[in-house]
Write a protein that holds these residues in place. Structure first.
Motif, PDB file in Angstrom:
ATOM      1  N   VAL A  38      11.473  28.824 -33.607  1.00 24.65           N
ATOM      2  CA  VAL A  38      12.504  29.821 -33.885  1.00 24.65           C
ATOM      3  C   VAL A  38      13.443  29.872 -32.681  1.00 24.65           C
ATOM      4  O   VAL A  38      13.015  29.741 -31.541  1.00 24.65           O
ATOM      5  CB  VAL A  38      11.913  31.226 -34.164  1.00 24.65           C
ATOM      6  N   ASP A  39      14.729  29.996 -32.963  1.00 25.32           N
ATOM      7  CA  ASP A  39      15.748  30.156 -31.921  1.00 25.32           C
ATOM      8  C   ASP A  39      16.479  31.466 -32.178  1.00 25.32           C
ATOM      9  O   ASP A  39      16.718  31.831 -33.330  1.00 25.32           O
ATOM     10  CB  ASP A  39      16.727  28.977 -31.936  1.00 25.32           C
ATOM     11  N   LEU A  40      16.828  32.168 -31.096  1.00 23.41           N
ATOM     12  CA  LEU A  40      17.423  33.497 -31.185  1.00 23.41           C
ATOM     13  C   LEU A  40      18.917  33.449 -30.891  1.00 23.41           C
ATOM     14  O   LEU A  40      19.316  33.191 -29.754  1.00 23.41           O
ATOM     15  CB  LEU A  40      16.745  34.452 -30.194  1.00 23.41           C
ATOM     16  N   LEU A  41      19.732  33.678 -31.912  1.00 24.59           N
ATOM     17  CA  LEU A  41      21.179  33.725 -31.761  1.00 24.59           C
ATOM     18  C   LEU A  41      21.580  35.169 -31.481  1.00 24.59           C
ATOM     19  O   LEU A  41      21.589  36.005 -32.383  1.00 24.59           O
ATOM     20  CB  LEU A  41      21.866  33.208 -33.031  1.00 24.59           C
ATOM     21  N   ILE A  42      21.858  35.440 -30.216  1.00 26.16           N
ATOM     22  CA  ILE A  42      22.228  36.794 -29.791  1.00 26.16           C
ATOM     23  C   ILE A  42      23.680  36.721 -29.319  1.00 26.16           C
ATOM     24  O   ILE A  42      23.985  36.064 -28.314  1.00 26.16           O
ATOM     25  CB  ILE A  42      21.309  37.285 -28.665  1.00 26.16           C
ATOM     26  N   GLN A  43      24.571  37.377 -30.047  1.00 21.85           N
ATOM     27  CA  GLN A  43      25.994  37.321 -29.721  1.00 21.85           C
ATOM     28  C   GLN A  43      26.552  38.720 -29.559  1.00 21.85           C
ATOM     29  O   GLN A  43      26.123  39.660 -30.222  1.00 21.85           O
ATOM     30  CB  GLN A  43      26.752  36.553 -30.804  1.00 21.85           C
ATOM     31  N   ARG A  44      27.515  38.817 -28.649  1.00 19.51           N
ATOM     32  CA  ARG A  44      28.158  40.095 -28.365  1.00 19.51           C
ATOM     33  C   ARG A  44      29.563  39.814 -27.826  1.00 19.51           C
ATOM     34  O   ARG A  44      29.717  39.020 -26.906  1.00 19.51           O
ATOM     35  CB  ARG A  44      27.344  40.860 -27.320  1.00 19.51           C
ATOM     36  N   ASN A  45      30.554  40.448 -28.410  1.00 19.04           N
ATOM     37  CA  ASN A  45      31.937  40.329 -27.940  1.00 19.04           C
ATOM     38  C   ASN A  45      32.380  38.879 -27.793  1.00 19.04           C
ATOM     39  O   ASN A  45      32.994  38.489 -26.798  1.00 19.04           O
ATOM     40  CB  ASN A  45      32.123  41.072 -26.616  1.00 19.04           C
ATOM     41  N   GLY A  46      32.043  38.042 -28.780  1.00 18.68           N
ATOM     42  CA  GLY A  46      32.479  36.651 -28.772  1.00 18.68           C
ATOM     43  C   GLY A  46      31.699  35.745 -27.828  1.00 18.68           C
ATOM     44  O   GLY A  46      32.087  34.600 -27.615  1.00 18.68           O
ATOM     45  N   ARG A  47      30.633  36.251 -27.249  1.00 13.33           N
ATOM     46  CA  ARG A  47      29.811  35.449 -26.329  1.00 13.33           C
ATOM     47  C   ARG A  47      28.386  35.358 -26.868  1.00 13.33           C
ATOM     48  O   ARG A  47      27.933  36.226 -27.590  1.00 13.33           O
ATOM     49  CB  ARG A  47      29.799  36.068 -24.936  1.00 13.33           C
ATOM     50  N   THR A  48      27.704  34.301 -26.439  1.00 10.96           N
ATOM     51  CA  THR A  48      26.321  34.068 -26.850  1.00 10.96           C
ATOM     52  C   THR A  48      25.428  34.122 -25.622  1.00 10.96           C
ATOM     53  O   THR A  48      25.774  33.581 -24.572  1.00 10.96           O
ATOM     54  CB  THR A  48      26.189  32.681 -27.530  1.00 10.96           C
ATOM     55  N   LEU A  49      24.285  34.755 -25.768  1.00  5.13           N
ATOM     56  CA  LEU A  49      23.316  34.798 -24.677  1.00  5.13           C
ATOM     57  C   LEU A  49      22.576  33.470 -24.640  1.00  5.13           C
ATOM     58  O   LEU A  49      21.898  33.096 -25.602  1.00  5.13           O
ATOM     59  CB  LEU A  49      22.322  35.949 -24.872  1.00  5.13           C
TER      60      LEU A  49
END
Length: 165
Positions: A38-49
């Protein structure tokens, strides 16, 4: 000694596979069967962690993820990845937003389930890369787009990082 006896010896030496495998057993298994992660796509304000990764296969920024353990539920691995790789807790969608397959890589054959996640706790500021110099292994950063030094084995996520999906 027959192959059956050899494999029985390996199994006898293996600790509980639900807690992970020894390097020796893991390296054998990844050479003969696909692994699911599993991979975690965490995005906020046009950016990815993203997390910095340096291992024997390559180096670069990657989407945090982890291999599902024997008899482990998807959500349990998502929670473990969040805790271990980013030091936080997350909520995830119930189903993956993408399924990708990596077949031709030294690491092995992987089936990757990408889950959209949102943070439910704060990130540890000590884990965040300052932007100065080379990141430490495991350092985190909010990155816009596809970084030039992205971990090559995850290039199938290019469209997700570039906002095309």
């Amino acid at each position: 000694m027959t192959a059956k006896v050899d494999l029985e010896n390996v199994l006898a030496k293996m600790r509980d596979p639900r807690k992970g495998l020894s390097d020796e057993v893991f390296h054998f298994i990844r050479k003969v069967t696909p692994l699911i992660n599993v991979d975690l796509l965490i995005q906020r304000n046009g950016r990815t962690l993203l997390a910095w990764r340096e291992d024997e296969y390559d180096t670069g920024w990657h989407i945090p993820g982890g291999i599902i353990r024997f008899r482990e539920e998807f959500q349990s691995r998502i929670d473990a990845v969040a805790r271990v790789e980013i030091g936080a807790t997350v909520e995830s969608d119930a189903a993956p937003c993408n399924i990708a397959e990596l077949r031709e890589h030294d690491r092995g054959h992987f089936i990757s389930l990408l889950y959209r996640c949102s943070l439910t706790s704060e990130l540890d500021p000590v884990r965040m890369h300052s932007g100065e110099g080379r990141p430490a292994n495991g350092a985190l950063s909010w990155i816009e787009g596809l970084p030039k030094d992205f971990y090559p084995a995850q290039l199938f996520y290019r469209d997700w990082l570039e906002g095309k999906r």
